[in-house]
Design an enzyme around this catalytic site. Structure first.
Site: not given
Length: 152
Positions: A9, A49, A57, A85, A91, A102, A126
């Site tokens: 991202k 999305y 949001f 994942r 997340t 993360r 995707e």
């Protein structure tokens, strides 16, 4: 073999973490079969999305994902969706375990560096948003016999 989409991202790109994150997937023995840098448009964000477009949001999500370039990766491997994942972690970066991407690099729920498909159907949908079939490079790394047994 299974395929998944991973997006590095805007925060990963801006923080110059691309190489470190890609290196983790390669070190795990996963096969990157396509990769490109692009600017996500509002239209692409709405497609990607789609399930969130009507949620409160969504505007901030679209603003974030379109704020800077991303790097899209098509990754292939055994159980690659689950493997990736697990590598990403929770997340919310504040909740993600140390040793995950993360957990090691993020301290935010939204600015969590990476997206990965959450299942086979999502991966197929995707991947088709970001890559044409002609952009997928089918190859078997010569080191595969040293990464897993022939019957796996």
């Amino acid at each position: 073999m299974q395929r998944t989409l991973v997006l590095l991202k805007p925060d990963a790109v801006q923080r110059r973490l691309m190489g470190q994150l890609i290196a983790r997937f390669e070190a795990k023995g996963l096969n990157i079969i396509a990769m490109k840098m692009l600017q996500v448009t509002p239209e692409l964000a709405k497609q990607h999305y789609a399930e969130h477009v009507d949620k409160p949001f969504y505007p901030s999500l679209e603003s974030f994902i379109t704020s800077a370039p991303i790097v899209a990766l098509a990754i292939e491997g055994l159980d690659v969706i689950k493997v990736v994942r697990d590598m990403l972690g929770a997340t919310n970066g504040l909740s993600a375990a140390a040793g995950t991407i993360r957990g090691d690099f993020s301290s935010s729920r939204q600015m969590n560096l990476v997206h990965a498909s959450d299942g086979p159907e999502a991966a197929q949908r995707e991947l088709s948003l970001y890559f044409e079939e002609a952009e997928i490079c089918h190859y078997e790394p010569v080191l595969t016999p040293f990464m897993r047994a022939s019957d796996e």
